[in-house]
Write an enzyme that holds these catalytic residues in place. Sequence first.
Site, PDB file in Angstrom:
ATOM      1  N   GLY A  80      33.812  41.319  42.263  1.00 27.01           N
ATOM      2  CA  GLY A  80      33.757  42.780  42.302  1.00 27.01           C
ATOM      3  C   GLY A  80      32.353  43.300  42.036  1.00 27.01           C
ATOM      4  CB  THR A  81      29.730  42.245  39.648  1.00 25.61           C
ATOM      5  OG1 THR A  81      30.556  42.448  38.485  1.00 25.61           O
ATOM      6  CG2 THR A  81      28.290  42.616  39.314  1.00 25.61           C
TER       7      THR A  81
ATOM      8  CG  ASN B 137      37.262  49.145  33.493  1.00 25.78           C
ATOM      9  OD1 ASN B 137      36.890  50.147  34.107  1.00 25.78           O
ATOM     10  ND2 ASN B 137      36.524  48.571  32.576  1.00 25.78           N
TER      11      ASN B 137
ATOM     12  CD  GLN C 289      40.908  46.390  35.894  1.00 27.81           C
ATOM     13  OE1 GLN C 289      42.097  46.048  35.812  1.00 27.81           O
ATOM     14  NE2 GLN C 289      39.935  45.693  35.327  1.00 27.81           N
TER      15      GLN C 289
ATOM     16  CB  SER D 226      37.568  41.576  41.611  1.00 32.00           C
ATOM     17  OG  SER D 226      37.324  40.392  40.892  1.00 32.00           O
TER      18      SER D 226
ATOM     19  CG  HIS E 209      38.673  37.751  38.039  1.00 29.61           C
ATOM     20  ND1 HIS E 209      38.788  38.104  36.721  1.00 29.61           N
ATOM     21  CD2 HIS E 209      37.590  38.396  38.501  1.00 29.61           C
ATOM     22  CE1 HIS E 209      37.795  38.935  36.400  1.00 29.61           C
ATOM     23  NE2 HIS E 209      37.052  39.126  37.478  1.00 29.61           N
TER      24      HIS E 209
ATOM     25  CB  THR F 129      27.895  27.568  52.598  1.00 30.65           C
ATOM     26  OG1 THR F 129      26.790  27.138  53.381  1.00 30.65           O
ATOM     27  CG2 THR F 129      29.138  26.799  52.980  1.00 30.65           C
TER      28      THR F 129
ATOM     29  CB  CYS G 223      32.244  42.982  23.271  1.00 33.83           C
ATOM     30  SG  CYS G 223      31.501  41.809  22.159  1.00 33.83           S
TER      31      CYS G 223
HETATM   32  N1  PLP Z   1      35.102  47.022  38.733  1.00 42.55           N
HETATM   33  C1  PLP Z   1      36.028  47.165  37.777  1.00 42.55           C
HETATM   34  C2  PLP Z   1      36.763  48.467  37.657  1.00 42.55           C
HETATM   35  C3  PLP Z   1      36.296  46.112  36.907  1.00 42.55           C
HETATM   36  O1  PLP Z   1      37.211  46.272  35.940  1.00 42.55           O
HETATM   37  C4  PLP Z   1      35.579  44.898  37.046  1.00 42.55           C
HETATM   38  C5  PLP Z   1      35.806  43.761  36.109  1.00 42.55           C
HETATM   39  O2  PLP Z   1      36.107  43.937  34.964  1.00 42.55           O
HETATM   40  C6  PLP Z   1      34.629  44.792  38.069  1.00 42.55           C
HETATM   41  C7  PLP Z   1      34.419  45.871  38.895  1.00 42.55           C
HETATM   42  C8  PLP Z   1      33.821  43.536  38.262  1.00 42.55           C
HETATM   43  O3  PLP Z   1      34.551  42.547  38.944  1.00 42.55           O
HETATM   44  P1  PLP Z   1      34.130  40.992  38.797  1.00 42.55           P
HETATM   45  O4  PLP Z   1      34.571  40.562  37.447  1.00 42.55           O
HETATM   46  O5  PLP Z   1      34.866  40.315  39.912  1.00 42.55           O
HETATM   47  O6  PLP Z   1      32.648  40.930  38.995  1.00 42.55           O
END
Ligand code: PLP
Length: 389
Positions: free
Chosen positions: A71-72, A151, A179, A199, A201, A239, A327
């Site tokens: 997600g990041t 989140n 989320q 994301s 996970h 890749t 944190c």
């Molecule tokens: N965006 C939101 C709202 C999230 O809660 C998170 C992860 O906590 C992310 C983005 C980031 O995703 P990732 O952990 O896959 O980088």
Amino acid sequence: MTDRTYLDWNATAPLRESAREAVIAGLALVGNPSSVHREGRAARQVIEQARAEVAALVGADQRNVVFTSGGTEANALALSPAIEVAGDKAPCDRLLVSAIEHPSVLAGGRFARPAIASIGVDPDGVVDLDALERELAKGQRALVSLMLANNETGVVQPAAAAAEIVHRHGGLLHVDAVQAAGRIPIDIKALGADLLTLSAHKLGGPKGVGALIRRDEAIHIADPLIRGGGQERGSRAGTENVSGIMGFGAAAAAARAGLAAERSHMLALRERLETGLRALTPDAVIFGAKSERLPNTTLVALRGLKAETLVIAFDLEGVALSSGAACSSGKVAPSHVLAAMGVEPALARGAIRVSLGPTTTSAEVDCFLEIWRKLVETLSVSEKRGLAA
Ligand code: PLP
């Protein structure tokens, strides 16, 4: 883990069984998906299957899914002034983000600091659409980034209404749905989001894989973050993470198939949790309670109790949950989300987040409540002693 109670699904969800199997199957594949031989084509085929599953989760076209490392990275890829629509190369001059976004959005991507403005939220945790409209009316073309669900509080944001406002002013909308995915239905076209982040996970896939999804092919990010071999149609070189992507696809398929049942299961448990909290501690504050929220998230504080103390005490009792505060590097910073909602710092410092998942049981919720009852008694007594000393 059997003696543990995991109530931190917004941090990460346990791997779904079908995702675990897909990851393991992917590890056995030899080929590079860019190779033309049979092994390469086999790896390409499973990636395209996963792309179709991920697209289906949000009503998108498979061609519009770009796999990333999470997600990041998807958020960082989206936040670019150089987003072209139907060949129009006019840049976005400004980035508008809600004050409660994830740090990966608040960081602003490829926008210079002075070009970024923050849009506030109301005390119930919902973005202020009038403030958004006022910023857009200033005239410059803007990219707006608004999360679909927060989140920390779980509060669902009015993304479709925001899209209508943003488009009326000639801007573009990116929606971080990390989320929300797998917890509420998402349709990228009905939302009107131009770009959408997922994301794996958070919905039972592996960590370290995500996607940025375009509403349609006319939208093109002209300055990809990672350049090189031209993978992902030039949007993200490198890749592909074949087994991770396969796990993501399997998790997305399971989340889509189970959405209605999982959602009502989580909602019933959240009701049980919040009814219990209110009965045991009528003074407890549940943030965003008046707003539409994700079915699985409760952010709660009781005046006088510190989140760090509660999180550690719960951990010792076998329950994993989070504080509402971020944190990092060993320091607990006050939650920017609660600060934006105008929550006084003394109360915000006590916020703990309980987040549930499809396999959470009522026994686990009751276990949380029993420990909460014990801790509130003992910690409140020691707090009072501390004050008297
Ligand atoms: N965006 C939101 C709202 C999230 O809660 C998170 C992860 O906590 C992310 C983005 C980031 O995703 P990732 O952990 O896959 O980088």
